[in-house]
Design an enzyme around this catalytic site. Structure first.
Site, PDB file in Angstrom:
ATOM      1  N   PRO A  70     -32.988  64.099 -70.517  1.00 44.89           N
ATOM      2  CA  PRO A  70     -32.604  64.513 -69.118  1.00 44.89           C
ATOM      3  C   PRO A  70     -33.555  65.320 -68.952  1.00 44.89           C
ATOM      4  CG  PRO A  70     -30.904  64.710 -71.318  1.00 44.89           C
ATOM      5  CD  PRO A  70     -31.754  63.826 -71.316  1.00 44.89           C
ATOM      6  N   ASN A  71     -33.268  66.055 -67.447  1.00 44.77           N
ATOM      7  CA  ASN A  71     -34.829  67.394 -67.070  1.00 44.77           C
ATOM      8  C   ASN A  71     -35.882  66.782 -67.340  1.00 44.77           C
ATOM      9  OD1 ASN A  71     -32.223  69.357 -66.689  1.00 44.77           O
ATOM     10  ND2 ASN A  71     -32.096  69.503 -69.624  1.00 44.77           N
ATOM     11  N   ARG A  76     -39.565  72.846 -64.640  1.00 46.39           N
ATOM     12  CA  ARG A  76     -39.122  73.081 -65.534  1.00 46.39           C
ATOM     13  C   ARG A  76     -40.290  73.419 -66.956  1.00 46.39           C
ATOM     14  NH1 ARG A  76     -37.654  68.824 -69.979  1.00 46.39           N
ATOM     15  NH2 ARG A  76     -35.721  70.353 -71.134  1.00 46.39           N
ATOM     16  N   TYR A 133     -43.688  72.159 -71.075  1.00 46.36           N
ATOM     17  CA  TYR A 133     -43.951  71.048 -69.868  1.00 46.36           C
ATOM     18  C   TYR A 133     -45.175  70.667 -69.533  1.00 46.36           C
ATOM     19  CZ  TYR A 133     -39.484  71.505 -72.468  1.00 46.36           C
ATOM     20  OH  TYR A 133     -39.012  71.365 -73.541  1.00 46.36           O
ATOM     21  N   ASN A 163     -38.852  58.550 -74.406  1.00 48.18           N
ATOM     22  CA  ASN A 163     -38.695  60.262 -74.847  1.00 48.18           C
ATOM     23  C   ASN A 163     -37.199  60.628 -74.323  1.00 48.18           C
ATOM     24  OD1 ASN A 163     -38.552  63.216 -74.492  1.00 48.18           O
ATOM     25  ND2 ASN A 163     -40.555  63.554 -73.252  1.00 48.18           N
ATOM     26  N   ALA A 206     -33.335  66.341 -75.205  1.00 47.43           N
ATOM     27  CA  ALA A 206     -32.698  66.572 -76.028  1.00 47.43           C
ATOM     28  C   ALA A 206     -31.797  66.249 -76.669  1.00 47.43           C
ATOM     29  CB  ALA A 206     -32.253  68.087 -75.227  1.00 47.43           C
ATOM     30  N   ASP A 236     -29.127  54.412 -82.538  1.00 41.42           N
ATOM     31  CA  ASP A 236     -28.153  53.237 -82.593  1.00 41.42           C
ATOM     32  C   ASP A 236     -28.223  51.277 -82.216  1.00 41.42           C
ATOM     33  OD1 ASP A 236     -26.864  53.731 -85.415  1.00 41.42           O
ATOM     34  OD2 ASP A 236     -24.892  53.863 -84.437  1.00 41.42           O
ATOM     35  N   GLU A 260     -41.933  57.029 -80.124  1.00 38.58           N
ATOM     36  CA  GLU A 260     -41.322  58.328 -79.254  1.00 38.58           C
ATOM     37  C   GLU A 260     -41.991  58.914 -78.346  1.00 38.58           C
ATOM     38  OE1 GLU A 260     -39.899  60.298 -82.599  1.00 38.58           O
ATOM     39  OE2 GLU A 260     -38.720  61.458 -81.697  1.00 38.58           O
ATOM     40  N   HIS A 281     -42.659  63.122 -76.992  1.00 38.53           N
ATOM     41  CA  HIS A 281     -42.509  63.636 -76.845  1.00 38.53           C
ATOM     42  C   HIS A 281     -43.806  64.927 -75.902  1.00 38.53           C
ATOM     43  CE1 HIS A 281     -38.737  63.922 -78.278  1.00 38.53           C
ATOM     44  NE2 HIS A 281     -39.517  63.694 -79.709  1.00 38.53           N
ATOM     45  N   ARG A 314     -42.226  74.022 -82.538  1.00 37.40           N
ATOM     46  CA  ARG A 314     -40.626  74.611 -81.387  1.00 37.40           C
ATOM     47  C   ARG A 314     -39.150  75.642 -82.937  1.00 37.40           C
ATOM     48  NH1 ARG A 314     -39.746  72.308 -76.206  1.00 37.40           N
ATOM     49  NH2 ARG A 314     -38.403  74.231 -76.037  1.00 37.40           N
ATOM     50  N   ARG A 344     -34.768  71.141 -83.053  1.00 36.19           N
ATOM     51  CA  ARG A 344     -35.948  70.996 -82.177  1.00 36.19           C
ATOM     52  C   ARG A 344     -36.103  69.078 -83.799  1.00 36.19           C
ATOM     53  NH1 ARG A 344     -35.695  71.370 -76.851  1.00 36.19           N
ATOM     54  NH2 ARG A 344     -35.844  73.495 -76.312  1.00 36.19           N
TER      55      ARG A 344
HETATM   56  C1  DQA Z   1     -39.052  67.021 -75.060  1.00 32.46           C
HETATM   57  C2  DQA Z   1     -38.772  67.902 -76.058  1.00 32.46           C
HETATM   58  C3  DQA Z   1     -36.745  68.392 -76.513  1.00 32.46           C
HETATM   59  O1  DQA Z   1     -36.420  68.870 -77.461  1.00 32.46           O
HETATM   60  C4  DQA Z   1     -36.504  69.046 -74.997  1.00 32.46           C
HETATM   61  O2  DQA Z   1     -35.244  68.963 -74.835  1.00 32.46           O
HETATM   62  C5  DQA Z   1     -37.003  67.980 -74.171  1.00 32.46           C
HETATM   63  C6  DQA Z   1     -38.232  67.587 -73.527  1.00 32.46           C
HETATM   64  C7  DQA Z   1     -40.408  66.922 -74.966  1.00 32.46           C
HETATM   65  O3  DQA Z   1     -41.020  65.841 -74.211  1.00 32.46           O
HETATM   66  O4  DQA Z   1     -41.350  67.866 -75.110  1.00 32.46           O
HETATM   67  O5  DQA Z   1     -36.330  67.624 -73.047  1.00 32.46           O
HETATM   68  O6  DQA Z   1     -38.874  65.881 -75.868  1.00 32.46           O
END
Ligand code: DQA
Length: 143
Positions: free
Chosen positions: A9-10, A17, A22, A73, A76, A86, A97, A99, A106, A110
């Site tokens: 998300p986002n 954002r 970011y 990624n 949240a 799972d 992974e 980020h 942070r 998180r």
């Molecule tokens: C994120 C870090 C997460 O804590 C956050 O909720 C995001 C983006 C990152 O790419 O830094 O939406 O995954």
């Protein structure tokens, strides 16, 4: 080799954002980076972004037998989703992974990553370049 890049998300709002956290690169810049990295590594890359947990679970399930690696990624959902963990454990596709921000520096909420319990590597705090690094890692190890 085929890699699936999953974004939670986002991530589609990159650029708009919280750019101090970011960065200024927008989602289109991320898509371009994925395309260019795939071309330079000589692999196939597909990207799926969703704001919905179940859609991400579906995408991981559908990756079984199709993709050789996953870059994820979960945004949240990183910090909440046992369902994504799972699904990754079920399909057993090598995963990294990513980020964009340095999550380790942070908020306390998180600091827990469910997906990270499956992923063999975590790249954080490198901006969108982290996706390129994750793809390179998977190609070097499994390509
Ligand atoms: C994120 C870090 C997460 O804590 C956050 O909720 C995001 C983006 C990152 O790419 O830094 O939406 O995954």
């Amino acid at each position: 080799m085929k890699i699936l890049v999953l974004n939670g998300p986002n991530i589609n709002l990159l650029g708009l954002r919280e750019p101090d956290i970011y960065g200024k690169a927008d989602f289109q810049a991320l898509l371009s980076l994925l395309r260019e990295t795939g071309a330079s590594l000589g692999i196939q890359v597909e990207q799926f972004q969703s704001n919905h947990e179940g859609a991400l679970v579906d995408a991981i399930q559908q990756a079984y037998g199709v993709y050789d690696g996953i870059v994820i990624n979960p945004a949240a959902y990183t910090h909440t989703s046992v369902a994504i963990l799972d699904a990754l454990k079920a399909v057993q596709i090598p995963a990294v992974e990513v980020h964009i921000s340095r999550v380790s520096a942070r908020e306390p909420f998180r600091q827990l990553s469910y997906a990270g319990m499956y992923c063999e590597k975590t790249i954080q705090g490198q901006g969108i370049d982290g996706y390129r690094q994750a793809m390179e890692y998977l190609v070097q190890k499994y390509g």
